[in-house]
Design a protein around this motif. Structure first.
Motif, PDB file in Angstrom:
ATOM      1  N   GLU A 121       0.828  -1.210   0.000  1.00  0.00           N
ATOM      2  CA  GLU A 121       0.000   0.000   0.000  1.00  0.00           C
ATOM      3  C   GLU A 121       0.859   1.255   0.000  1.00  0.00           C
ATOM      4  O   GLU A 121       0.567   2.238  -0.685  1.00  0.00           O
ATOM      5  CB  GLU A 121      -0.912  -0.029   1.225  1.00  0.00           C
ATOM      6  N   GLY A 125       1.266   3.661  -3.676  1.00  0.00           N
ATOM      7  CA  GLY A 125       0.509   4.898  -3.557  1.00  0.00           C
ATOM      8  C   GLY A 125       1.073   6.057  -4.352  1.00  0.00           C
ATOM      9  O   GLY A 125       0.369   7.025  -4.631  1.00  0.00           O
ATOM     10  N   LYS A 126       2.362   5.978  -4.738  1.00  0.00           N
ATOM     11  CA  LYS A 126       3.027   7.047  -5.487  1.00  0.00           C
ATOM     12  C   LYS A 126       2.870   8.401  -4.786  1.00  0.00           C
ATOM     13  O   LYS A 126       2.605   9.425  -5.394  1.00  0.00           O
ATOM     14  CB  LYS A 126       2.502   7.135  -6.918  1.00  0.00           C
ATOM     15  N   ARG A 127       3.039   8.367  -3.470  1.00  0.00           N
ATOM     16  CA  ARG A 127       2.900   9.587  -2.673  1.00  0.00           C
ATOM     17  C   ARG A 127       4.263  10.217  -2.426  1.00  0.00           C
ATOM     18  O   ARG A 127       5.298   9.570  -2.521  1.00  0.00           O
ATOM     19  CB  ARG A 127       2.233   9.252  -1.335  1.00  0.00           C
ATOM     20  N   THR A 128       4.230  11.482  -2.087  1.00  0.00           N
ATOM     21  CA  THR A 128       5.430  12.179  -1.634  1.00  0.00           C
ATOM     22  C   THR A 128       5.241  12.570  -0.179  1.00  0.00           C
ATOM     23  O   THR A 128       4.123  12.855   0.264  1.00  0.00           O
ATOM     24  CB  THR A 128       5.705  13.436  -2.482  1.00  0.00           C
ATOM     25  N   PHE A 129       6.330  12.568   0.555  1.00  0.00           N
ATOM     26  CA  PHE A 129       6.292  12.846   1.987  1.00  0.00           C
ATOM     27  C   PHE A 129       7.210  14.026   2.295  1.00  0.00           C
ATOM     28  O   PHE A 129       8.234  14.232   1.633  1.00  0.00           O
ATOM     29  CB  PHE A 129       6.734  11.619   2.792  1.00  0.00           C
ATOM     30  N   GLU A 143      11.027  17.311   0.080  1.00  0.00           N
ATOM     31  CA  GLU A 143      10.021  16.340  -0.307  1.00  0.00           C
ATOM     32  C   GLU A 143      10.722  15.073  -0.781  1.00  0.00           C
ATOM     33  O   GLU A 143      11.783  15.148  -1.418  1.00  0.00           O
ATOM     34  CB  GLU A 143       9.115  16.880  -1.415  1.00  0.00           C
ATOM     35  N   ARG A 145      10.024  10.635  -1.910  1.00  0.00           N
ATOM     36  CA  ARG A 145       9.166   9.494  -2.174  1.00  0.00           C
ATOM     37  C   ARG A 145       9.918   8.227  -1.771  1.00  0.00           C
ATOM     38  O   ARG A 145      11.117   8.287  -1.448  1.00  0.00           O
ATOM     39  CB  ARG A 145       8.785   9.434  -3.655  1.00  0.00           C
ATOM     40  N   GLU A 207       4.174   9.658   7.703  1.00  0.00           N
ATOM     41  CA  GLU A 207       2.783   9.836   8.111  1.00  0.00           C
ATOM     42  C   GLU A 207       2.238   8.581   8.788  1.00  0.00           C
ATOM     43  O   GLU A 207       2.806   8.120   9.765  1.00  0.00           O
ATOM     44  CB  GLU A 207       1.945  10.270   6.902  1.00  0.00           C
TER      45      GLU A 207
END
Length: 430
Positions: A121, A125-129, A143, A145, A207
């Motif tokens: 998951e 998700g291809k999210r950046t943190f 930033e 990933r 997160e």
């Protein structure tokens, strides 16, 4: 038989007859019984010795530990990458150079102590943190990933190549930890640091996945890389073209497994005897050889480990050894059960059912991944394969291993896949 004879003698009331019969039995019959038992034991020992394949000397044991807790003189555990024992440093000039060109750069590697579904998951998700880079010049908002790390899985692939060079049968490496490392990739910053600054702190907030991450965790296995020299001068081989390079294993331990890593052009084949390792090579002069030592552990003396020790070792048994000597695989559910439960890893899982169906690969219930992606099948097409669904259930009382269960199931399914390449094997929960 001796007990039967003694029982019959004890029932004779005539002491003189008992004495004569006892002398007769001791002089002739019991001697024949002793001889027969001795011959039966020798035959049994010979049968078992013929089935010995030396496979147990190439078993892989793995775990992880905190960098500060690593024991450099451990009996059998070594870092997969020797450079891991040193605290990694982050070069700010490399970060500045990448940011100035608008490119991404790797910051560090993390271990995620979570199950395979949670890890997938996070990665899909291809999210950046967001994160913070603190230097001697101030604090910078960054930033980043994440992506799955290949640092340690590539070592397993390299090990596979070494197995092939040595002509040793490959067995899937049960290293569930190696698939739980991720790389943190820097994608941008609010402003550009100066090259002359020094990094004081670097952190990225994952997160809801933050409580899974573990820093400074390094994977270990029982493989040590050595450089061994010839015991003497090379001697001509039987073909009168190549030369035999003999290395004594007495100092390093003849009870361990050994694999030679080198150029295929420089190694014709390798022979292993009880006390020596012989390399047949066109190389005429003595040299130094890169040897991978697979140290056999003394599990009773391993000490306390923070993380469980896993292996791809099989349970010792006559049926398993005999089956491995056969070239034909039995296509039956019972054979599937035997293969799965022959591994020590099956103590956490139980194969409940096996069935062939037409559900597309990677369905919603599929929980496993292949641990041998580097082994290609150039004969069969993936598109035409039917799906072999293997249904597992966890064994009771193993809550502390819950986050590893999908990975252990993937190991067992990957091993089944090697036995049944005509199917597309996938594991599910019952």
């Amino acid at each position: 038989m001796k007990d039967i004879v003694a029982d019959r003698l004890s029932r004779m009331e005539d002491l003189e007859q008992r004495k004569q019969l006892k002398q007769l039995m001791n002089g002739l019959f019991l001697g024949m019984v002793d001889y027969q038992e001795k011959m039966n034991a020798a035959l049994e020992r010979r049968v078992f010795e013929e089935l010995e394949d030396g496979e147990d000397k190439h078993d892989i044991f793995v775990t992880v530990c905190a960098r500060d807790d690593f024991d450099p003189i451990h009996d059998f555990l070594y870092p997969m990458l020797p450079e891991d024992v040193k605290l990694p440093s982050i070069a700010l000039n490399r970060i500045v150079e990448s940011l100035s060109r608008g490119e991404e750069t790797k910051l560090y590697t993390l271990f995620m102590q979570c199950g395979n579904p949670e890890l997938n998951e996070l990665l899909t998700g291809k999210r950046t943190f967001g994160g913070v880079l603190e230097t001697t010049g101030g604090r910078y908002a960054i930033e980043a990933r994440v992506e799955r790390s290949s640092r340690y899985t590539s070592q397993i692939e390299r090990l596979y190549d070494v197995f092939q060079k040595n002509g040793v049968a490959w067995k899937t490496v049960n290293h569930p930890y190696a698939y739980k490392f991720i790389d943190v990739i820097l994608t941008g910053s609010d402003r550009m640091p100066a090259v002359a600054e020094e990094v004081l702190e670097l952190s990225v907030d994952l997160e809801q996945y933050e409580h899974y991450k573990r820093t400074d965790i390094i994977p270990l296995w029982n493989i040590e890389q050595l450089e061994l020299k010839n015991s003497g001068f090379p001697v001509p081989a039987a073909d009168r073209i190549n030369f035999e390079h003999v290395m004594s294993l007495r100092k390093t331990g003849s009870e361990h497994g050994y694999l030679v890593d080198g150029d295929e052009e420089n190694i014709r084949y390798i022979k292993r005897s009880a006390e020596e390792l012989t390399i047949v090579s066109p190389q005429e002069r003595s040299g130094v050889w890169n040897v991978w030592k697979l140290t056999q552990p003394v599990l009773t003396q391993q000490g306390k480990l923070e993380y469980p020790l896993y292996s791809n070792r099989r349970k010792d048994g006559f049926i398993g050894k005999y089956a491995r000597k056969q070239t034909m695989v039995v296509r039956a559910t019972g054979e599937l059960m035997r293969i799965v439960h022959s591994f020590e890893a099956a103590q956490w899982l139980e194969l409940a059912e096996a069935a062939v169906d037409s559900v597309p690969s990677g369905g919603a219930k599929g929980r496993t991944y292949g641990m041998n992606p580097f082994i290609s099948d150039n004969i069969r097409s993936e598109a035409g394969k039917k799906r072999l669904k293997l249904t597992f259930r966890p064994r009771g009382g193993q809550d502390q291993h819950d986050y590893m269960l999908c990975d252990l199931m993937s190991f067992l399914v990957s091993e089944i896949q090697m036995y049944f390449p005509e199917y597309r094997c996938e594991g599910e929960w019952a």
